[in-house]
Structure formats: C-alpha cells, structure tokens
Design a protein around this motif. Structure first.
Motif, PDB file in Angstrom:
ATOM      1  N   ASN B 266       0.839  -1.199   0.000  1.00 34.71           N
ATOM      2  CA  ASN B 266       0.000   0.000   0.000  1.00 34.71           C
ATOM      3  C   ASN B 266       0.877   1.253   0.000  1.00 34.71           C
ATOM      4  O   ASN B 266       1.486   1.589   1.010  1.00 34.71           O
ATOM      5  CB  ASN B 266      -0.903  -0.021   1.238  1.00 34.71           C
ATOM      6  N   PRO B 267       0.920   1.945  -1.156  1.00 37.74           N
ATOM      7  CA  PRO B 267       1.794   3.128  -1.253  1.00 37.74           C
ATOM      8  C   PRO B 267       1.370   4.249  -0.312  1.00 37.74           C
ATOM      9  O   PRO B 267       2.160   5.162  -0.062  1.00 37.74           O
ATOM     10  CB  PRO B 267       1.657   3.558  -2.720  1.00 37.74           C
ATOM     11  N   GLU B 268       0.138   4.163   0.200  1.00 36.75           N
ATOM     12  CA  GLU B 268      -0.343   5.264   1.040  1.00 36.75           C
ATOM     13  C   GLU B 268      -0.100   5.052   2.524  1.00 36.75           C
ATOM     14  O   GLU B 268      -0.258   5.978   3.318  1.00 36.75           O
ATOM     15  CB  GLU B 268      -1.839   5.501   0.786  1.00 36.75           C
ATOM     16  N   VAL B 269       0.225   3.846   2.900  1.00 37.20           N
ATOM     17  CA  VAL B 269       0.526   3.589   4.310  1.00 37.20           C
ATOM     18  C   VAL B 269       2.029   3.325   4.429  1.00 37.20           C
ATOM     19  O   VAL B 269       2.530   2.285   4.010  1.00 37.20           O
ATOM     20  CB  VAL B 269      -0.282   2.391   4.846  1.00 37.20           C
ATOM     21  N   ASP B 270       2.739   4.304   4.981  1.00 38.30           N
ATOM     22  CA  ASP B 270       4.186   4.207   5.048  1.00 38.30           C
ATOM     23  C   ASP B 270       4.635   3.313   6.185  1.00 38.30           C
ATOM     24  O   ASP B 270       3.946   3.156   7.188  1.00 38.30           O
ATOM     25  CB  ASP B 270       4.799   5.594   5.252  1.00 38.30           C
TER      26      ASP B 270
END
Lengths: 213, 319
Positions: B266-270
């Motif tokens: 998930n690119p949005e959850v670092d």
C-alpha cells in the motif's frame, strides 16, 4: 629558550611542512572509499541495488570519520600522542561524506521527489536523526576555517561542542537504518557512546597523563 | 476421461532467454569471479533440476523478469543471515530433500504431502511482481500451483477462518538460526485469512526460472502472495495449519507497529521509518542511473483481483 628554538629551527620547519603533506595525504586517502565506490557503481559492480550500496557506504564512512575526529582528544590526554593537527581534516572528511550521503539520498535514491523528501524529513525519526547530524556537521565545517575561529572567539568552542550531539544522532540514525538490531551499528554506537562519556569525566582524571609530562 | 491437453513446452522453451544468457555468462566469467568480491557473482547451486510448467499467460503481461542472477543472489532469508548475499552464500549445506509438508488443523482430511508428489502435479509458471517491505522490487517467474488446490483436498471445516504457515527449523543447516544476537523467533511463522489463502493468485511455489527452487529462495516449497509484502511469503514450509483464530506472524511479533498481519502492499501507508510510495526495481542494469524509482501500486498492481477481499476495511489501521 631562544637558543634552543634556534637550534631546532630547521627540523621544526621541516616538520611543519611534512604536517602539511600528511594533511593533504589524509584528504586524498580519506576520499578513496567514495571515489572507489563511485567508480564501481559506474562500472555496474555494486550488485543489483547499486544506489543503496553507495548510499550506505557513504554514510558508514561519514560516521567512521566522525568517530576518528572524536578520538583525537582522548588519545592525546590518555597517551600523550597528539593528532590535533589532523582533527580538522578528519572532521571535514566526515562532513564531505555526510554531504555525499545526503546528496545520493536526495538525488539518486529519491529522485528529488519533494513530497517524499518532505514527508521523510518531517515525520520519520530515522531521517530526522540523520538530518540533524548532517546539519550540525555542516555548521561545524562552515566554521572550521581560521577566520571563523578568530571571529567566534570563545564561542567557537561552544559551537563545536555540538559535534557530540551530531555523533549521538548519527549513531541512532545508523541503528534505525536496519529492520532489526544489528551488530555493526551497535558496535559503532558503543564506540561513540564511550567517546562521548569520556567527555563527562572530571578534568583531573582526563589530564593526569598530560600533567605528568 | 479424454480431454484436450494444453501443449506442454519444455522448461528450456519457457525460461526467458535472458536467464539462459545470464547462466552462460556466469560460466564464461568464471575467471572474473576470482577477482570480483564474493557474493557479487556466484553460480547457482548445482542441484537445481529442470522443472516443466505451463506458462500462465493470464499473469505477468507486460512485465520484464528480473535477471536470474539477481533473483537468486539478492534476497532476505534471515535463517541464513542478515545480508542480502547471505542466502546464496550460506545455504549450500541445506537439504531440501527429502521433505514433507503437513497440512492439518481444522480440516476433515489432514494430509502429509511428499515434495516429490507435489513436484509431479501439473505446475504453472506465473510472472509475478514481488515488492519487499524495504521498498525494493523484482519480477519473478515462479513455478507452482494454487494453494487452494491443497486446501480443498484437506477439506477445511466450517470453523476454519485462518491458515497458519510454519517454516523449517534447522540450526545445523541454517547459520542464521544459530546467531548470537536475537533475530526473529524460530520457526518463522506466517498467516493468511482463509479467503486470502484460497484466492487464485496465492500459490505455493516449487520453482523459478524453469528449475526447482534454489535453497536461497526457499527450497523446496514456499508461499507466494503477490499483493502482499515479500515477508508474507514464508519459505521452506513444513506445516500448514487451519485455525479459527488469527495466527501469530514473525515480523508482527518482532515489531507490531511496523509490520501488520495483512501487510498488503500500500503506497499510502508508510513504514514508520520510510515511505512506501515508491520502490527501487532490482537489477535494472545501468548502475546508478539505470534504476530509477517507480511508483508502488496499490496491492502491488493486483487490486483488480484482490481489493474486494478488503471491502469496508480500514487499511490504514489493518495494515
């Protein structure tokens, strides 16, 4: 006194010029790891993740030179061997490596992606620690010239004591760069901690050896 | 019953030319290997056997496989050490044969599978993206079969909700399990929700690049879940157990705030320490300037197939 100085004038001058040569040599040798790793990268010899290897190698040498520069004082006080003349060169090498390391991170690794960099620098303790160390050594490098030393006077020492904070931040940054606690960064952190703790020792203990001479 | 059978090309026809070339190249540069630092260049283990599989064109369209040399010489397999080169360098003493996989727990028909029987199944070759949680990625031509096949054979009970996986423990053959500093608790354990495990994209891989799995890549059998971070792909699997409670997972036990149970790409959850927005493709030739970062895709590009599994879930909380 004057007679003695006169007698030693010749060798002293020779010594002074050999210090200069050694200092240049130190810079040259000190920059070899950066140049060699860069050349290996250009020749595609750094394995399948070359940017990562280059970035880590530069960071590792930055912390190594920082440690070496912090060794100068204890070495002098405990053994009487003074490498004071080379301390600035060691510190500047640490700065250059930190600068290369940050440049590779910003450019080659993150591709100057402002959004990612901003998020990294503002939110992630791992990156913040590294950046803090970099900013400090940058200030120290900028004020390491004779003019700044004269200009800052007494305050120069206070400013340059920030190197201890830089060492602390760099050691923590190194530990955090791995998923697990790893032996190598821990070893560097222990050495760094010993060098910093040494500064807390009372002067009486630290300078005993110098006083004996 | 006589039905049409797909033509079965031999492994040599399937394996991309680049792989053969890179293997030839290794032989040719044997001399160079003497002066190049070990680890950067090392031949694959000799015991690898050719493995026939039907290429599944449904998967991997438009992807370029990562070179064989990099797939087999740059990976994490902490049982053999912490460096990316350790698995290839230190897995030579590992014996992936004989081998059995026990499948039990909440099932009507628990079974023990012999690896030879599993290798004799109809196998598929699938070109999958692999995204490591450390923000690097590869494209790997796996050979294997859907995990769902095995699960259906053991007949899960209605109460089964999760699938727990267990890796092998052999400190004598796996030097990373024998270290001084604490690494992970062994065995390495992983888990999936039952619907994730039954998804057609989830496979048990027994080979890659037209041959049986090299030791360093999880021989003789490993899990591949292409829409999740690589650490979900438990290697050298010895046991698969169906359970009614969520099984513990190794990285989650080590650092629960950094590695969740789901671990969907998930690119949005670092990751707390680095961004997951982009990734470094491994083995993109050209040294420093050949390997530009590229954006990471939600569910690693498999969102169309798997996003529905997580409908209504808060993926920021259930990371």
């Amino acid at each position: 006194m004057t007679a003695r100085t006169d007698r030693r004038d010749q060798p002293a001058r020779k010594w002074r010029s050999s210090v200069g040569i050694l200092r240049v040599l130190l810079y040259a040798v000190g920059l070899v790891p950066a140049a060699a790793t860069f050349a290996m990268g250009l020749a595609n010899r750094l394995g399948p993740d070359p940017v990562n290897v280059f970035e880590r190698t530069l960071g590792l040498w930055a912390i190594r030179f920082l440690i070496l520069s912090l060794c100068v004082t204890p070495l002098r006080e405990l053994t009487g061997v003074s490498l004071l003349r080379y301390r600035r060169a060691l510190g500047l090498l640490a700065f250059w490596y930190a600068l290369f390391h940050v440049t590779v991170y910003v450019g080659l690794d993150q591709g100057f992606d402002g959004a990612v960099l901003l998020a990294d620098i503002t939110r992630r303790p791992f990156v913040i620690m590294g950046m803090a160390a970099f900013l400090i050594v940058t200030v120290l490098a900028a004020t390491s010239n004779a003019w700044s030393i004269r200009r800052l006077g007494r305050r120069w020492r206070a400013v340059h004591r920030m190197v201890y904070l830089a060492g602390l931040c760099a050691a923590v940054h190194f530990i955090l760069s791995f998923k697990l606690l790893r032996a190598e960064p821990l070893l560097y952190a222990v050495v760094m901690a010993l060098l910093l703790l040494y500064r807390l020792l009372p002067d009486a203990i630290r300078r005993r050896r110098l006083a004996q001479r | 019953m006589s039905i049409f059978r797909y033509p079965r090309p031999s492994a040599s026809e399937i394996t991309p030319r680049s792989a053969w070339l890179s293997r030839r190249g290794l032989l040719a540069t044997g001399l160079a290997g003497a002066i190049v630092p070990p680890g950067l260049m090392r031949p694959a283990p000799a015991r690898a056997a050719a493995l026939a599989a039907r290429p599944d064109a449904q998967f991997g369209g438009g992807l370029t496989p990562t070179p064989f040399q990099d797939v087999t010489h740059y990976n994490n397999f902490y049982e053999f050490g912490l460096e990316k080169t350790d698995p290839a360098e230190r897995s030579g003493g590992f014996h992936p044969h004989p081998w059995t996989v026990r499948v039990d727990g909440l099932v009507a028909n628990p079974r023990t599978y012999d690896i030879d029987a599993l290798l004799a199944r109809p196998l598929q070759e699938r070109l999958y993206r692999m995204r490591c949680v450390e923000a690097w990625s590869m494209v790997i031509p796996w050979i294997g079969f859907p995990l769902a096949e095995l699960l259906k054979e053991v007949e899960p009970l209605g109460s089964a909700k999760y699938v727990a996986f267990e890796s092998v423990v052999r400190p004598s053959e796996m030097p990373g399990q024998d270290g001084v500093l604490p690494v992970l608790d062994w065995p390495y354990v992983e888990g999936l929700r039952l619907d994730e495990a039954l998804h057609p994209l989830t496979i048990l891989a027994v080979g890659l690049y037209g041959q049986t799995l090299p030791n360093q890549n999880g021989a003789p059998i490993r899990l591949v879940v292409p829409w999740k971070y690589g650490f979900k792909g438990v290697k050298s699997v010895v046991r698969i157990r169906l359970t009614d409670t969520r099984p513990p997972t190794s990285w989650n036990l080590r650092a629960p705030d950094e590695y969740g149970f789901y671990a969907n790409v998930n690119p949005e959850v670092d990751h707390p320490r680095w961004s997951q927005a982009t990734e470094r493709p491994i083995g993109a030739r050209g040294g420093f300037f050949g390997a530009a970062r590229k954006p990471t895709l939600p569910f690693n590009g498999y969102g169309e197939q798997v996003a529905s599994l997580y409908a209504g879930m808060n993926l920021r909380r259930d990371f």
